[in-house]
Enzyme design. Structure first.
Site, mmCIF file in Angstrom:
data_model
loop_
_atom_site.group_PDB
_atom_site.id
_atom_site.type_symbol
_atom_site.label_atom_id
_atom_site.label_comp_id
_atom_site.label_asym_id
_atom_site.label_seq_id
_atom_site.Cartn_x
_atom_site.Cartn_y
_atom_site.Cartn_z
ATOM 1 C CB CYS A 66 -49.775 -5.046 3.723
ATOM 2 S SG CYS A 66 -48.568 -3.860 3.084
ATOM 3 C CG HIS A 104 -52.189 5.529 -7.832
ATOM 4 N ND1 HIS A 104 -53.063 5.832 -6.806
ATOM 5 C CD2 HIS A 104 -51.931 4.207 -7.744
ATOM 6 C CE1 HIS A 104 -53.317 4.716 -6.134
ATOM 7 N NE2 HIS A 104 -52.647 3.726 -6.673
ATOM 8 C CG HIS A 107 -54.931 3.799 -1.468
ATOM 9 N ND1 HIS A 107 -54.647 2.979 -2.542
ATOM 10 C CD2 HIS A 107 -55.988 4.558 -1.831
ATOM 11 C CE1 HIS A 107 -55.507 3.241 -3.522
ATOM 12 N NE2 HIS A 107 -56.335 4.193 -3.108
ATOM 13 C CG ASP A 115 -44.325 -0.213 18.251
ATOM 14 O OD1 ASP A 115 -44.673 0.900 18.677
ATOM 15 O OD2 ASP A 115 -43.331 -0.835 18.684
ATOM 16 N NE ARG A 121 -51.127 -1.047 6.073
ATOM 17 C CZ ARG A 121 -51.826 -1.450 5.005
ATOM 18 N NH1 ARG A 121 -51.204 -1.746 3.874
ATOM 19 N NH2 ARG A 121 -53.149 -1.539 5.062
ATOM 20 C CB CYS A 123 -50.386 0.532 1.479
ATOM 21 S SG CYS A 123 -50.433 -1.068 0.703
#
Length: 134
Positions: A66, A104, A107, A115, A121, A123
Site C-alpha cells: 500500500c 497522528h 489510519h 489474510d 490494516r 496503515c
C-alpha cells in the site's frame, strides 16, 4: 483530551523534523513508498517517534503493498486511540493516534480481505515510527 506527554507546539517543532511535525502533530501523510520501514523484515519493536511509546511489533507487520508500513494489530489496545476522521471528501476513516502523546500515526481499515488474524490494516506513516531491533 489530556495525555501523559504534553508539550507546546514550539517544543514539538524544536524536537521533530519538519516532516515528522507535519505528520505527527498536523495529521499529515508521508509520500507513499518513501519509508524503508515498509519492506524492512528485521524483527523489531516500533515506537512513536514523538514520545517513544512502544506501539507495534514486527510479528504483526505484513506487506500490504500500500506504500506505508502495515500492521494487523497494535501491541495493546491501550497504546493507541481511535478517532473518526471525516477529512476526506465523501468518506469516513478511522484515525490512529498514540495514546500517550496524541500524535497522528495513520489510519486503520477493516474488511479489505488480507489474510491476517484481525482483518485489519493499520496503515502507519513510517516517519511517525522509531524502529528498535528486537
Amino acid at each position: 483530551m489530556a495525555y501523559d506527554v504534553e508539550k507546546t507546539e514550539q517544543e514539538w517543532k524544536a524536537e521533530l523534523s519538519r516532516e515528522e511535525y507535519q505528520v505527527l502533530r498536523k495529521s499529515g501523510t508521508e509520500r507513499p513508498f518513501s519509508s524503508p520501514i515498509e519492506t524492512d523484515t528485521t524483527p523489531s519493536v516500533y515506537g512513536c517517534r514523538a514520545c517513544g511509546s512502544e506501539l507495534f511489533r514486527s510479528d504483526t507487520k505484513f506487506d500490504a503493498h500500500c506504500g506505508w508500513p502495515a500492521f494487523y494489530s497494535p501491541m495493546a489496545e491501550d497504546r493507541v486511540e481511535y478517532i473518526e476522521d471525516r477529512s476526506m471528501f465523501g468518506g469516513v476513516r478511522i484515525e490512529v493516534r498514540c495514546a500517550r502523546c496524541g500524535s497522528h500515526l495513520g489510519h486503520v481499515f477493516e474488511g479489505e480481505g488480507f489474510d491476517t488474524p484481525t482483518d485489519q490494516r493499520f496503515c502507519i506513516n513510517g516517519v511517525a515510527l522509531t524502529q528498535q531491533p528486537d
